[in-house]
Design a protein around this motif. Sequence first.
Motif, PDB file in Angstrom:
ATOM      1  N   SER A   1       0.767  -1.030   0.031  1.00  0.00           N
ATOM      2  CA  SER A   1      -0.384  -0.414   0.109  1.00  0.00           C
ATOM      3  C   SER A   1       0.613   1.130   0.047  1.00  0.00           C
ATOM      4  N   THR A   2       2.067   1.086   0.379  1.00  0.00           N
ATOM      5  CA  THR A   2       2.892   2.182   0.481  1.00  0.00           C
ATOM      6  C   THR A   2       4.084   2.390  -0.092  1.00  0.00           C
ATOM      7  N   LEU A   3       4.327   2.030  -1.585  1.00  0.00           N
ATOM      8  CA  LEU A   3       5.521   1.447  -2.189  1.00  0.00           C
ATOM      9  C   LEU A   3       5.884   2.471  -3.180  1.00  0.00           C
ATOM     10  N   ARG A   4       4.374   2.523  -3.627  1.00  0.00           N
ATOM     11  CA  ARG A   4       4.809   3.354  -5.075  1.00  0.00           C
ATOM     12  C   ARG A   4       4.828   4.999  -3.946  1.00  0.00           C
ATOM     13  N   LEU A   5       4.759   5.685  -2.785  1.00  0.00           N
ATOM     14  CA  LEU A   5       4.894   6.771  -2.577  1.00  0.00           C
ATOM     15  C   LEU A   5       6.197   7.674  -2.372  1.00  0.00           C
ATOM     16  N   ARG A   6       6.441   8.538  -3.371  1.00  0.00           N
ATOM     17  CA  ARG A   6       7.544   9.009  -2.871  1.00  0.00           C
ATOM     18  C   ARG A   6       8.825   9.080  -2.216  1.00  0.00           C
ATOM     19  N   ASP A   7       9.592   9.028  -1.617  1.00  0.00           N
ATOM     20  CA  ASP A   7      10.714   8.659  -0.328  1.00  0.00           C
ATOM     21  C   ASP A   7      10.342   8.993   0.944  1.00  0.00           C
ATOM     22  N   ASP A   8       9.950  10.457   0.349  1.00  0.00           N
ATOM     23  CA  ASP A   8       9.428  11.657   2.218  1.00  0.00           C
ATOM     24  C   ASP A   8       8.484  10.852   2.576  1.00  0.00           C
ATOM     25  N   PHE A   9       7.276  10.366   1.770  1.00  0.00           N
ATOM     26  CA  PHE A   9       5.706  10.167   2.117  1.00  0.00           C
ATOM     27  C   PHE A   9       5.714   8.759   2.779  1.00  0.00           C
ATOM     28  N   LEU A  10       6.917   7.957   1.806  1.00  0.00           N
ATOM     29  CA  LEU A  10       7.132   6.563   2.523  1.00  0.00           C
ATOM     30  C   LEU A  10       7.738   6.595   4.181  1.00  0.00           C
ATOM     31  N   ALA A  11       9.039   7.358   4.001  1.00  0.00           N
ATOM     32  CA  ALA A  11       9.357   7.800   5.169  1.00  0.00           C
ATOM     33  C   ALA A  11       8.180   8.247   6.889  1.00  0.00           C
TER      34      ALA A  11
END
Length: 344
Positions: A122-132
Amino acid sequence: MSALDDLPVDAARAGVVLVVVAVAFLLSPLFIAPPRATLLFFEVGIIFLAYVLILVGVNLQFGHAGLVNFGPVAFFAVGGYTAAMLTADAPFEGIGLGFPWPVGLVAGVAAAVVLGAILGASTLRLRDDFLAIVTLAVAEIIHGLVGTFQSITGGSLGLGNIPRPMASLTREGAPNLFATAFLFGALALLAYGVFHRLTESPYGRVLHAIRADERVTATLGKNVFRYKLVVFIYGAALAGFAGAMFAFHLGAVSPGFFTINVTVLVWIGMLIGGAASNRGVIGGLAIIMSFQLLTRFLNEQIPAVTADQFASIRLVLVGLLLMIIIRYRPEGIWGDARELGVDR
């Protein structure tokens, strides 16, 4: 890769041998009782080795695949609490089903894998900062949940009466600490060896390509999302395993064992040592934990500073060390600037 990682040591085979030796030592009537003056070092060493298991997975995710996971403590907690609830025998508060400890160990890893798969998908398509941000938020949610539902997790009291298989096979006290540290060290070496082989294989080169530029990697026919998801699950499984083993070592779990401090310590160790350097990150963690240990009793030598003030000073010193490393050696002490693509 760092020159440290080029040393001709087959850590995977050595880890397998040491795990077998450690288990045989636990099952034998032999025991070793280290001097009492060294017991603190063994206690800290066990915590260090548990964190090494987490760190190896986080380094695979960030150092090799570029995934910014700020929530490894969530999987650490899920593994520990799942193992605890399944194996605890009539705890004072919370659920204790009384299953054998191997069931709890397998279930702890499986629960961490399930959480990792759900979170990753559900999250790995997010950009790095959003994933963090998302992974950090999940870690805080897990910490809040285990501290809130007293009838399930024991709340702030935690869960006790968890089996201690290492302690039951040897004598309590110093012999148990030595045997447990031996086993944790063997497991950490095995995990390091397996993940080092993985990153040195063609699979690892795909991870490096994803970290460098995932769009270019995708044009070469690689399923970038699948690679990232599998790497995320690998790290979650290792953290869950560390949590379950830590619970069986202590015989109890509580929210205080699974705070954001675990994530901070692991990340500081990785940044100091050098992300993507499999041995370097362990060296960085050793540096920061040695600093904490060696400064633990300095407050007694500075009577003008209170204990709370000294604790704040220690945190400031850790922050300064991290700032100096990032400013003058952003790839870390043993990292490779070209490998990480950073400017010095």
